[in-house]
Design a protein around this motif. Structure first.
Motif, PDB file in Angstrom:
ATOM      1  N   ALA A   5       0.820  -1.255   0.033  1.00  0.00           N
ATOM      2  CA  ALA A   5      -0.011   0.004   0.069  1.00  0.00           C
ATOM      3  C   ALA A   5       0.953   1.287  -0.152  1.00  0.00           C
ATOM      4  O   ALA A   5       1.962   1.198   0.364  1.00  0.00           O
ATOM      5  CB  ALA A   5      -0.949  -0.035   1.130  1.00  0.00           C
ATOM      6  N   ILE A   6       0.515   2.342  -0.735  1.00  0.00           N
ATOM      7  CA  ILE A   6       1.347   3.609  -0.788  1.00  0.00           C
ATOM      8  C   ILE A   6       1.012   4.575   0.591  1.00  0.00           C
ATOM      9  O   ILE A   6      -0.422   4.442   1.127  1.00  0.00           O
ATOM     10  CB  ILE A   6       0.636   4.285  -1.822  1.00  0.00           C
ATOM     11  CG1 ILE A   6       0.821   3.732  -3.230  1.00  0.00           C
ATOM     12  CG2 ILE A   6       1.470   5.844  -1.813  1.00  0.00           C
ATOM     13  CD1 ILE A   6       0.325   4.421  -4.511  1.00  0.00           C
ATOM     14  N   SER A  23       7.266   9.425  -5.314  1.00  0.00           N
ATOM     15  CA  SER A  23       6.693   8.993  -6.499  1.00  0.00           C
ATOM     16  C   SER A  23       5.293   9.613  -6.743  1.00  0.00           C
ATOM     17  O   SER A  23       4.827   9.679  -7.803  1.00  0.00           O
ATOM     18  CB  SER A  23       6.680   7.250  -6.062  1.00  0.00           C
ATOM     19  OG  SER A  23       6.090   7.066  -4.930  1.00  0.00           O
ATOM     20  N   GLU A  24       4.544  10.136  -5.636  1.00  0.00           N
ATOM     21  CA  GLU A  24       3.325  10.781  -5.799  1.00  0.00           C
ATOM     22  C   GLU A  24       3.452  12.006  -6.567  1.00  0.00           C
ATOM     23  O   GLU A  24       2.572  12.224  -7.428  1.00  0.00           O
ATOM     24  CB  GLU A  24       2.737  10.710  -4.408  1.00  0.00           C
ATOM     25  CG  GLU A  24       1.894   9.395  -4.140  1.00  0.00           C
ATOM     26  CD  GLU A  24       0.680   9.323  -5.044  1.00  0.00           C
ATOM     27  OE1 GLU A  24      -0.305   9.985  -4.897  1.00  0.00           O
ATOM     28  OE2 GLU A  24       0.872   8.170  -6.081  1.00  0.00           O
ATOM     29  N   ASP A  74      -4.691  15.367  -8.425  1.00  0.00           N
ATOM     30  CA  ASP A  74      -5.662  14.296  -8.065  1.00  0.00           C
ATOM     31  C   ASP A  74      -5.732  14.724  -6.619  1.00  0.00           C
ATOM     32  O   ASP A  74      -4.732  14.123  -5.974  1.00  0.00           O
ATOM     33  CB  ASP A  74      -4.946  12.937  -8.534  1.00  0.00           C
ATOM     34  CG  ASP A  74      -5.863  11.877  -7.976  1.00  0.00           C
ATOM     35  OD1 ASP A  74      -7.009  12.224  -7.446  1.00  0.00           O
ATOM     36  OD2 ASP A  74      -5.415  10.731  -7.886  1.00  0.00           O
ATOM     37  N   LEU A  75      -6.814  15.099  -6.063  1.00  0.00           N
ATOM     38  CA  LEU A  75      -6.762  15.360  -4.684  1.00  0.00           C
ATOM     39  C   LEU A  75      -7.128  14.189  -3.672  1.00  0.00           C
ATOM     40  O   LEU A  75      -7.187  14.378  -2.478  1.00  0.00           O
ATOM     41  CB  LEU A  75      -7.436  16.683  -4.453  1.00  0.00           C
ATOM     42  CG  LEU A  75      -7.050  17.930  -5.151  1.00  0.00           C
ATOM     43  CD1 LEU A  75      -7.743  19.264  -4.307  1.00  0.00           C
ATOM     44  CD2 LEU A  75      -5.628  18.079  -5.304  1.00  0.00           C
ATOM     45  N   SER A  76      -7.686  13.253  -4.463  1.00  0.00           N
ATOM     46  CA  SER A  76      -8.199  12.035  -3.639  1.00  0.00           C
ATOM     47  C   SER A  76      -7.239  11.721  -2.735  1.00  0.00           C
ATOM     48  O   SER A  76      -7.681  11.481  -1.542  1.00  0.00           O
ATOM     49  CB  SER A  76      -8.680  10.992  -4.611  1.00  0.00           C
ATOM     50  OG  SER A  76      -9.611  11.360  -5.471  1.00  0.00           O
ATOM     51  N   PRO A  77      -6.086  11.335  -3.022  1.00  0.00           N
ATOM     52  CA  PRO A  77      -4.984  10.827  -2.107  1.00  0.00           C
ATOM     53  C   PRO A  77      -4.920  11.591  -0.479  1.00  0.00           C
ATOM     54  O   PRO A  77      -4.677  11.240   0.496  1.00  0.00           O
ATOM     55  CB  PRO A  77      -3.824  10.702  -2.618  1.00  0.00           C
ATOM     56  CG  PRO A  77      -4.204  10.793  -3.722  1.00  0.00           C
ATOM     57  CD  PRO A  77      -5.209  11.631  -4.293  1.00  0.00           C
ATOM     58  N   ALA A 110       3.602   9.665   4.167  1.00  0.00           N
ATOM     59  CA  ALA A 110       4.842   9.943   3.884  1.00  0.00           C
ATOM     60  C   ALA A 110       5.312  10.730   2.404  1.00  0.00           C
ATOM     61  O   ALA A 110       5.979  11.440   2.114  1.00  0.00           O
ATOM     62  CB  ALA A 110       5.888   8.801   3.834  1.00  0.00           C
ATOM     63  N   GLU A 111       4.379  10.098   1.556  1.00  0.00           N
ATOM     64  CA  GLU A 111       4.553  10.633   0.214  1.00  0.00           C
ATOM     65  C   GLU A 111       4.444  12.276   0.056  1.00  0.00           C
ATOM     66  O   GLU A 111       4.912  12.665  -0.872  1.00  0.00           O
ATOM     67  CB  GLU A 111       3.660   9.908  -1.026  1.00  0.00           C
ATOM     68  CG  GLU A 111       4.023   8.394  -1.218  1.00  0.00           C
ATOM     69  CD  GLU A 111       5.169   8.422  -2.066  1.00  0.00           C
ATOM     70  OE1 GLU A 111       5.175   8.932  -3.189  1.00  0.00           O
ATOM     71  OE2 GLU A 111       6.295   7.825  -1.577  1.00  0.00           O
TER      72      GLU A 111
END
Length: 281
Positions: free
Chosen positions: A3-4, A225-226, A179-182, A8-9
């Protein structure tokens, strides 16, 4: 597949331990550039475009004066921190290439929502259009990259019928978020107050783009990476109708990547100047 770890990202301050020194340097460089441009009569500071103190514009004009192309710079800070005075020097490079730069401020989360900030940036664009009577180019960093994309994808005629349909035909994002979902599940969302539905509605990658718009998505090669994914995503999402470009700047992190705008000869400055001059009044 693991899982991402979105926490941290998206925690750039943890990824760049000397961020406080970078912010202090930005503040000093901004102050020096304001002093220099004021001395030369090439700056107008603190112009109001809205009804709160942070809704302000600092104009930095080249020697060519007000006949030059117009660019608007939007700072980052997670929509909830930093100040436009820390970014005055982002006008230095474009100014050297005969581009007028408006460094804009906006109210911060949680006092306002991200949707409110998008609307404030639209009002800032209208303010500049009313002042200069010309279309403009918009560039921004991090949260400001998100807002730059939002300006390029705005349906201006539906909001301001007297404005040109292509008021902002070109944009340039550095380390933007599209993409604001995360962000819904990370700690800063206590200030963003995003729900899954609101996050989707505020994600420019899901917005339609009018044909012919130009948008560059640039990111530091040392970023997470994100953040790399975010810039790749918008370039791919808009490439069918627009002219998009993705680029990684080697050796630069989330904060040092924008220092190039203060250098008149950097590749980023030259590209921004090219895009600004491509926007005909």
């Amino acid at each position: 597949m693991a899982a991402i770890d979105y926490e941290a990202e998206y925690n750039n301050r943890a990824r760049v331990p000397d961020y406080e020194e970078i912010f202090a340097r930005w503040a000093q460089e901004g102050e020096l550039y304001r002093a220099d441009t004021l001395k030369r009569g090439c700056a107008e500071l603190g112009l109001s475009y809205g009804d709160t103190p942070r809704q302000s514009v600092d104009l930095f004009m080249p020697e060519a004066g007000e006949s030059s192309p117009i660019a608007m710079f939007i700072h980052g800070g997670w929509w909830r921190s930093l100040d436009p005075s820390q970014f005055s020097q982002m006008a230095r490079g474009p100014n050297a290439h005969s581009v007028t730069v408006a460094v804009v401020g906006y109210d911060l989360c949680p006092n306002v929502s991200i949707a409110d900030i998008v609307e404030q940036m639209r009002r800032a664009c209208i303010f500049l259009w009313q002042r200069f009577g010309r279309r403009m180019f918009v560039y921004g960093h991090s949260a400001g990259g998100h807002l730059a994309g939002a300006m390029v994808a705005t349906d201006w005629v539906s909001l301001y019928p007297k404005a040109p349909a292509d008021l902002v035909p070109a944009g340039y994002s550095v380390s933007g978020l599209f993409d604001l979902s995360p962000l819904v599940g990370i700690t800063p969302n206590q200030d963003f107050r995003l729900t899954p539905e609101i996050a989707r509605a505020l994600s420019p990658a899901l917005w339609p783009l009018a044909p012919g718009r130009v948008f560059d998505a640039v990111v530091g090669g040392l970023e997470s990476s994100e953040f790399l994914r975010q810039s790749k995503l918008i370039a791919q999402a808009w490439q069918s109708t627009g002219k998009t470009r993705y680029e990684e700047i080697l050796g630069k992190n989330h904060f040092t990547v924008i220092d190039a705008f203060a250098d008149p000869q950097s590749a980023m400055t030259l590209r921004v100047a090219e895009l600004a001059h491509s926007v005909k009044s």
